[in-house]
Design an enzyme around this catalytic site. Structure first.
Site, PDB file in Angstrom:
ATOM      1  N   LEU A   1      58.124 -49.773  94.033  1.00  9.91           N
ATOM      2  CA  LEU A   1      57.202 -50.860  94.352  1.00  9.91           C
ATOM      3  C   LEU A   1      56.677 -51.623  93.139  1.00  9.91           C
ATOM      4  CD1 LEU A   1      55.197 -49.117  97.225  1.00  9.91           C
ATOM      5  CD2 LEU A   1      57.329 -50.402  97.375  1.00  9.91           C
ATOM      6  N   CYS A   2      57.118 -51.287  91.931  1.00  8.11           N
ATOM      7  CA  CYS A   2      56.751 -52.090  90.754  1.00  8.11           C
ATOM      8  C   CYS A   2      57.591 -53.362  90.733  1.00  8.11           C
ATOM      9  CB  CYS A   2      57.011 -51.318  89.456  1.00  8.11           C
ATOM     10  SG  CYS A   2      55.696 -50.214  88.989  1.00  8.11           S
ATOM     11  N   HIS A   3      56.953 -54.456  90.378  1.00  5.55           N
ATOM     12  CA  HIS A   3      57.670 -55.724  90.244  1.00  5.55           C
ATOM     13  C   HIS A   3      58.423 -55.758  88.914  1.00  5.55           C
ATOM     14  CE1 HIS A   3      54.580 -56.802  93.191  1.00  5.55           C
ATOM     15  NE2 HIS A   3      55.389 -57.781  93.569  1.00  5.55           N
TER      16      HIS A   3
ATOM     17  N   MET B   1      51.858 -50.268  84.111  1.00  3.67           N
ATOM     18  CA  MET B   1      52.914 -49.287  84.334  1.00  3.67           C
ATOM     19  C   MET B   1      53.969 -49.320  83.233  1.00  3.67           C
ATOM     20  SD  MET B   1      51.768 -47.617  86.790  1.00  3.67           S
ATOM     21  CE  MET B   1      53.131 -46.493  86.803  1.00  3.67           C
ATOM     22  N   GLU B   2      54.213 -50.500  82.675  1.00  9.67           N
ATOM     23  CA  GLU B   2      55.188 -50.611  81.586  1.00  9.67           C
ATOM     24  C   GLU B   2      54.678 -49.890  80.336  1.00  9.67           C
ATOM     25  OE1 GLU B   2      56.453 -53.277  84.664  1.00  9.67           O
ATOM     26  OE2 GLU B   2      54.474 -52.908  83.804  1.00  9.67           O
TER      27      GLU B   2
ATOM     28  N   ASP C   1      62.545 -33.737  73.664  1.00 13.49           N
ATOM     29  CA  ASP C   1      63.987 -33.495  73.711  1.00 13.49           C
ATOM     30  C   ASP C   1      64.579 -33.324  72.320  1.00 13.49           C
ATOM     31  OD1 ASP C   1      66.641 -33.389  74.975  1.00 13.49           O
ATOM     32  OD2 ASP C   1      66.924 -35.340  74.010  1.00 13.49           O
TER      33      ASP C   1
END
Length: 162
Positions: free
Chosen positions: A75-77, A113-114, A128
């Protein structure tokens, strides 16, 4: 705090309609920590990790992740990012690395969110690349520090993470 924006009138998941929103410059800054043994931090700072330059690779991974946020988070654009920067600093007192990401866009929806995705993937990349010498590393404190722009205006975190 207002209601959840990713639910429609029936309670089903839905992408937010941003068609009527004004374009504004939006900036978000997020951070995260990778806690590790002092020896691991020293190895990373000295450039001695077998997989290569941990900090340089994690920085690139974070930037690449920000560009893929809409593919990773439902749902992120998709956004036309103008700038993503990832800073990674050694903090011997933790001991560990602090990852900070800043993302900027001129658009109709937020960029938080980015920034958070950039931090998360940079932290995972550090883990990692150094796990061969320290499987006990801990990723913590991933959070939004501040955001500006948009209808909801500016926001800033008020307290340091515990």
């Amino acid at each position: 705090m207002s209601g959840l924006t990713h639910l429609d009138a029936t309670g089903a998941a839905a992408m937010v309609d941003v068609g009527d929103k004004a374009e504004t410059v939006r900036v978000a800054r997020a951070e995260g920590l990778v806690l590790m043994a002092p020896e691991t931090l020293a190895l990373i700072e000295a450039g001695g990790a077998k997989k290569g330059d941990v900090i340089a690779v994690a920085r690139i991974a974070g930037i690449m992740a920000a560009k893929k946020t809409a593919d990773l988070i439902p749902l992120c654009h998709p956004l036309m990012l103008e700038k993503v920067s990832v800073e990674i600093t050694a903090e011997p007192a933790l001991p560990g690395l602090r990852v900070t990401a800043t993302a900027r866009v001129s658009g109709k929806t937020g960029i938080e969110m980015e920034a958070l995705t950039a931090v998360s993937v940079a932290c995972l990349t550090i883990y990692d690349m150094a796990k061969a010498v320290d499987r006990g590393m801990e990723i913590s404190g991933i959070r939004l520090l501040q955001k500006s722009g948009g209808r909801s205006g500016d926001w800033s975190a008020t307290a340091e993470p515990a």
